[in-house]
Design a protein around this motif. Sequence first.
Motif, PDB file in Angstrom:
ATOM      1  N   ARG A  31       0.825  -1.208   0.000  1.00  0.00           N
ATOM      2  CA  ARG A  31       0.000   0.000   0.000  1.00  0.00           C
ATOM      3  C   ARG A  31       0.862   1.263   0.000  1.00  0.00           C
ATOM      4  O   ARG A  31       0.376   2.336  -0.340  1.00  0.00           O
ATOM      5  CB  ARG A  31      -0.948  -0.011   1.198  1.00  0.00           C
ATOM      6  N   ALA A  32       2.112   1.112   0.389  1.00  0.00           N
ATOM      7  CA  ALA A  32       3.010   2.263   0.251  1.00  0.00           C
ATOM      8  C   ALA A  32       3.357   2.465  -1.222  1.00  0.00           C
ATOM      9  O   ALA A  32       3.567   3.585  -1.669  1.00  0.00           O
ATOM     10  CB  ALA A  32       4.272   2.039   1.067  1.00  0.00           C
ATOM     11  N   VAL A  51       1.332   1.334  -3.783  1.00  0.00           N
ATOM     12  CA  VAL A  51       0.094   1.608  -4.504  1.00  0.00           C
ATOM     13  C   VAL A  51      -0.808   2.407  -3.567  1.00  0.00           C
ATOM     14  O   VAL A  51      -1.491   1.857  -2.717  1.00  0.00           O
ATOM     15  CB  VAL A  51      -0.604   0.300  -4.941  1.00  0.00           C
ATOM     16  N   GLY A  52      -0.765   3.723  -3.696  1.00  0.00           N
ATOM     17  CA  GLY A  52      -1.533   4.580  -2.797  1.00  0.00           C
ATOM     18  C   GLY A  52      -2.952   4.750  -3.276  1.00  0.00           C
ATOM     19  O   GLY A  52      -3.300   4.356  -4.390  1.00  0.00           O
ATOM     20  N   MET A  53      -3.776   5.324  -2.411  1.00  0.00           N
ATOM     21  CA  MET A  53      -5.182   5.443  -2.790  1.00  0.00           C
ATOM     22  C   MET A  53      -5.767   6.781  -2.337  1.00  0.00           C
ATOM     23  O   MET A  53      -5.483   7.258  -1.247  1.00  0.00           O
ATOM     24  CB  MET A  53      -5.974   4.299  -2.164  1.00  0.00           C
ATOM     25  N   PHE A 113      -9.552   8.625  -1.927  1.00  0.00           N
ATOM     26  CA  PHE A 113     -10.921   8.125  -1.823  1.00  0.00           C
ATOM     27  C   PHE A 113     -11.944   9.122  -2.339  1.00  0.00           C
ATOM     28  O   PHE A 113     -11.652  10.289  -2.605  1.00  0.00           O
ATOM     29  CB  PHE A 113     -11.228   7.758  -0.377  1.00  0.00           C
ATOM     30  N   ASN A 141     -10.901  12.559   3.042  1.00  0.00           N
ATOM     31  CA  ASN A 141     -10.868  12.031   4.405  1.00  0.00           C
ATOM     32  C   ASN A 141      -9.556  12.368   5.106  1.00  0.00           C
ATOM     33  O   ASN A 141      -8.798  11.492   5.479  1.00  0.00           O
ATOM     34  CB  ASN A 141     -11.098  10.522   4.405  1.00  0.00           C
ATOM     35  N   PRO A 142      -9.269  13.665   5.283  1.00  0.00           N
ATOM     36  CA  PRO A 142      -8.051  13.991   6.030  1.00  0.00           C
ATOM     37  C   PRO A 142      -8.168  13.509   7.471  1.00  0.00           C
ATOM     38  O   PRO A 142      -9.274  13.408   8.001  1.00  0.00           O
ATOM     39  CB  PRO A 142      -8.003  15.522   5.970  1.00  0.00           C
ATOM     40  N   PHE A 143      -7.024  13.206   8.073  1.00  0.00           N
ATOM     41  CA  PHE A 143      -7.037  12.835   9.483  1.00  0.00           C
ATOM     42  C   PHE A 143      -7.374  14.074  10.295  1.00  0.00           C
ATOM     43  O   PHE A 143      -7.023  15.189   9.910  1.00  0.00           O
ATOM     44  CB  PHE A 143      -5.665  12.335   9.929  1.00  0.00           C
ATOM     45  N   LYS A 155      -6.042  15.899  12.164  1.00  0.00           N
ATOM     46  CA  LYS A 155      -4.773  16.393  12.684  1.00  0.00           C
ATOM     47  C   LYS A 155      -4.410  17.630  11.882  1.00  0.00           C
ATOM     48  O   LYS A 155      -5.146  18.038  10.988  1.00  0.00           O
ATOM     49  CB  LYS A 155      -3.675  15.356  12.469  1.00  0.00           C
ATOM     50  N   TYR A 189       2.298  11.935   7.991  1.00  0.00           N
ATOM     51  CA  TYR A 189       1.956  10.658   8.617  1.00  0.00           C
ATOM     52  C   TYR A 189       2.572   9.464   7.897  1.00  0.00           C
ATOM     53  O   TYR A 189       3.201   8.605   8.519  1.00  0.00           O
ATOM     54  CB  TYR A 189       0.441  10.501   8.694  1.00  0.00           C
ATOM     55  N   GLY A 190       2.407   9.442   6.560  1.00  0.00           N
ATOM     56  CA  GLY A 190       2.937   8.309   5.790  1.00  0.00           C
ATOM     57  C   GLY A 190       4.436   8.148   5.950  1.00  0.00           C
ATOM     58  O   GLY A 190       4.921   7.084   6.354  1.00  0.00           O
ATOM     59  N   ILE A 193       5.278   6.774   9.492  1.00  0.00           N
ATOM     60  CA  ILE A 193       5.035   5.366   9.830  1.00  0.00           C
ATOM     61  C   ILE A 193       5.938   4.437   9.030  1.00  0.00           C
ATOM     62  O   ILE A 193       6.251   3.342   9.484  1.00  0.00           O
ATOM     63  CB  ILE A 193       3.555   4.955   9.671  1.00  0.00           C
ATOM     64  N   ARG A 209      -0.985  13.735   0.819  1.00  0.00           N
ATOM     65  CA  ARG A 209      -0.686  12.717   1.811  1.00  0.00           C
ATOM     66  C   ARG A 209      -0.304  11.408   1.126  1.00  0.00           C
ATOM     67  O   ARG A 209       0.586  10.687   1.575  1.00  0.00           O
ATOM     68  CB  ARG A 209      -1.935  12.523   2.681  1.00  0.00           C
TER      69      ARG A 209
END
Lengths: 294, 430
Positions: A126-127, A129-131, A133, A137-139, A141, A149-150, A153, A203
Amino acid sequence: MEAIVDQTAKVDPMNKVNTELSKENPEAHDLSGLETVGIPFTDTAKMSMRDVNVFYADKQAIFDVSLDIGQNEVLAMIGPSGCGKSTFLRCLNRMNDTIDICSVQGSLKLEGQDIYDPKLDVVPLRARVGMVFQKPNPFPKSIYDNVAYGPRIHGLVNRRTDLDEIVETSLQKAGLWKEVRDRLHSPGTGLSGGQQQRLCIARTIAVSPEVILMDEPCSALDPIATAKIEELIAELSENFTIAIVTHSMQQAARVSHRTAYFHLGKLVEVNETEKVFTNPDHKLTEAYITGRFG
Amino acid sequence: MTPSPKTPNTMDVVNKNLAKRYRKEKMFRFYGIASISFGLLCLLFLFTDIIGKGHSAFFQTYVKLPVVMSADALGITDVNDPHQIAGGNYQGVLKQALRERFPEVTDRRGKRALYGIVSNGAGYELRALVENNPDILNTSLDVWVLADDDIDTYVKSRSSREGAYTGRFTEQQISWIESLIESGNVEERFNTTFFTAGDSREPEQAGIRGAMMGSLFTLLVTLALSFPIGVAAAVYLEEYAKKNKFTDFIEVNINNLAAVPSIIFGLLGLAIFINFFEMPRSIPLVGGFVLTLMTLPTIIISSRAAIKAVPPSIREAAMGIGASKMQVILHHVLPLAMPGMLTGAIIGMAQALGETAPLLMIGMVAFIVDVPSGITDPSTVLPVQIFLWADSPERAFVERTSAAIMVLLGFLVVMNALAVWLRKRLERRW
């Protein structure tokens, strides 16, 4: 005559297709033997999917879809509601894993690597292949933390200055930097809808994915914000491979190189975007883009 | 609308019904206001009753006596020997002072009644004086000492409408007190003992501190255990557990546990912790274990609801970037669910603070004089202390019971305020 067709369409889109097509081609309504027409495969495939079938419990949502997404290509997926285009998109980074009853069969490869290999870890996938939506949908924060964030982590950076740089370049690439540079530490949820969606794109690109999947990224936005995102998609295609699901045919025509038309879980046609919208190979595609159903 | 030769105008019909609609609207609102008023009235009644009865417990009667600190009478031969000073006959000195104050009393019975004017703990105050300043030995000085609880009650009730509460007093005793009051030798002071001492059989020496510390330690144990366990259980059930017959069964049983009478948990605690694991009785640790069992269902249920309320879009966003399941939960789901979880914890803790029945079963109802200093010291808790005092025959315990209720309510308010503040702080971060 037109009115009658519309009434049946409300009951079941399939009926409408049948009514519509049976006038010209009585065999066409039978989708069971449907073969994808056009050019589903490319030489420079970034992702290649072969014979993909997706089931929700007993119900089959995707039937034998084979498709390539080329390097640095923008592939648009269009089709009526419930045709499986979103389901297919979500298979590409295994977002469907979260749905217990969903099962995926067939071969899905990212640069030759099977993404449904049980040994494969979805986190690095998933790093890569990002998505983005449908709904922004921001966090809840700050803008900075949303983008950072990405990289955080995944441990992409060790120093604060490097992180600042990633945040800045990502926001620049997403065309948001100028608007938010003075308020990086105010909450991301305080931005407008279009800005939020661009923040979500920033993001996503902050972790430098290879492929970006976009699931109707403009459906919740006004025309001006939509235009900005579309511009952005064109710019992003220089560095990223993009697969976009959209309900707007104009959008598909504007942003994509190739367009794939899905119908009731089947891939009907894949062609150069221009060809799909001017001279489609398949009757169903033609019916859809001319607005006879959908 | 029925079609008739003269079809009424729609607006006329609407207007005609409007009055009725407004009336109903008003009635509906009135029901709400009536319910709230009823609740407030009950609360007001409760508070006036408790405060009216209990406020006097915060004051305590003291008697001034001219005391001769004779070393001989105290039995102290060496001023530098702390043992001798500690073991001095201070009560005797006080008795001497009382005899001198009322020289007309000569018979043994009269003397005994006379000695009853001061508390039998008053000697300790004299001892403290001498320990602080040994120079006062062999001098005479006026000392304010703790009055006996009967005197205390009498003095406090003197000016009340119902007249003074005399209890078992004889005319003679009353005349002594009146003479002390007349000469200005009786005073009401703030009752510090109530907040610094543990329980006692003598109301004037009894304090709430032991029960307060007991409650504090018990609740600390309860919170430290039930919150992490409850949240972990809720996270597992919501995020990891497959939905099947077994998890349904667990869910039903958690809901059932929340409705089990608390005394059952007390019996369980008695059987498991005390009888099987042979842990000591009456300690906050075991009390905390039992209350944890009782509070867990509340916390699990509210935590699950809070986790469920986290928008799925946030989870998807985090997963779309490549966050692992644990990162999604720790970075996004838990912080967003935290206010809701804390609300559950507050409700659970408030319940635990007021819980009496299960603690009776594990021996926290014992009479414990010492203030506990840790989770393994025998202690009692506030509601049990209220229960014990309400059961005591001494009149002076009536006001102390009400005062203890006030302390309990104060404890509750402080605890809730803390939790609300914490919740606000967590919410602001997001």
